[in-house]
Design a protein around this motif. Structure first.
Motif, PDB file in Angstrom:
ATOM      1  N   ILE A 128       4.765  -7.482   7.974  1.00  0.00           N
ATOM      2  CA  ILE A 128       3.861  -7.170   8.829  1.00  0.00           C
ATOM      3  C   ILE A 128       3.103  -6.336   7.990  1.00  0.00           C
ATOM      4  CG2 ILE A 128       3.856  -4.987  11.209  1.00  0.00           C
ATOM      5  CD1 ILE A 128       7.141  -6.212  11.328  1.00  0.00           C
ATOM      6  N   PRO A 129       2.120  -6.582   8.358  1.00  0.00           N
ATOM      7  CA  PRO A 129       1.191  -4.997   7.421  1.00  0.00           C
ATOM      8  C   PRO A 129       1.632  -3.410   7.691  1.00  0.00           C
ATOM      9  CG  PRO A 129      -0.004  -6.844   8.669  1.00  0.00           C
ATOM     10  CD  PRO A 129       0.953  -7.473   8.670  1.00  0.00           C
ATOM     11  N   GLU A 130       1.036  -2.915   6.453  1.00  0.00           N
ATOM     12  CA  GLU A 130       1.830  -0.920   6.628  1.00  0.00           C
ATOM     13  C   GLU A 130       0.930  -0.935   7.781  1.00  0.00           C
ATOM     14  OE1 GLU A 130       3.931   0.598   4.800  1.00  0.00           O
ATOM     15  OE2 GLU A 130       4.443  -0.770   4.483  1.00  0.00           O
ATOM     16  N   ALA A 131       0.043  -1.466   7.881  1.00  0.00           N
ATOM     17  CA  ALA A 131      -1.028  -0.528   8.833  1.00  0.00           C
ATOM     18  C   ALA A 131      -0.730  -1.104  10.377  1.00  0.00           C
ATOM     19  CB  ALA A 131      -2.448  -1.270   9.347  1.00  0.00           C
TER      20      ALA A 131
END
Length: 156
Positions: A128-131
């Motif tokens: 999962i991307p940090e954002a």
């Protein structure tokens, strides 16, 4: 057709029900049981699909990941016994072509594929991307005075 009950996973996860639904859905090509496969959870965000591909060489297999779809194909080369013209009395080992399509959840990526002992292992990781990851929001107390920014008051 075999059906797996993933209900226990639904109880322990919130908001990730789609992941298990997509991993469980497989489009069939008319032969729903061939080749057999397993879907395993090997870590918190790691999964492995194992497909029984006995009789297929590495050159006869292909794996394609496109968007949220993973396609595993096996095509036997024509006339594999060109030097040996033996008459087959009983054929119990399937040597037909196959195609398995798996729908992957968002942010699931193929990390590795290996062929050993007649099993094709495809390792998947959900990154999962940090954002998109949850973050902690600090709660400020109500005892602060409002801040002044460019001559207008802003609530604290």
């Amino acid at each position: 057709m075999r059906s797996y009950d993933l209900t226990p996973f639904y109880r322990s996860t919130v908001g990730f029900d789609r992941l298990f639904n997509l991993l469980d859905q497989v489009t069939s090509d008319g032969s729903p049981g061939y080749p057999p496969y397993n879907i395993e959870r090997t870590g918190e965000n790691a999964y492995r699909i194992s497909v029984a591909v006995s009789g297929f060489s590495q050159a006869e297999l292909s794996i394609v990941a496109k968007e949220n779809t993973l396609t595993i194909k096996g095509e036997k080369t024509a006339n594999e016994n060109s030097g040996n013209q033996a008459e087959v009395l009983y054929r119990g080992i399937a040597s037909r072509a196959f195609e398995r399509v798996f729908q992957l959840a968002d942010f699931v990526q193929v990390k590795n594929a290996s062929l050993e002992n007649g099993l094709l292992h495809v390792d998947l990781v959900r990154e999962i991307p940090e954002a998109k990851k949850p973050r902690s929001i600090p709660i400020s107390g109500g005892d602060k005075a409002p801040q002044v920014v460019d001559g207008s008051k802003v609530a604290a």
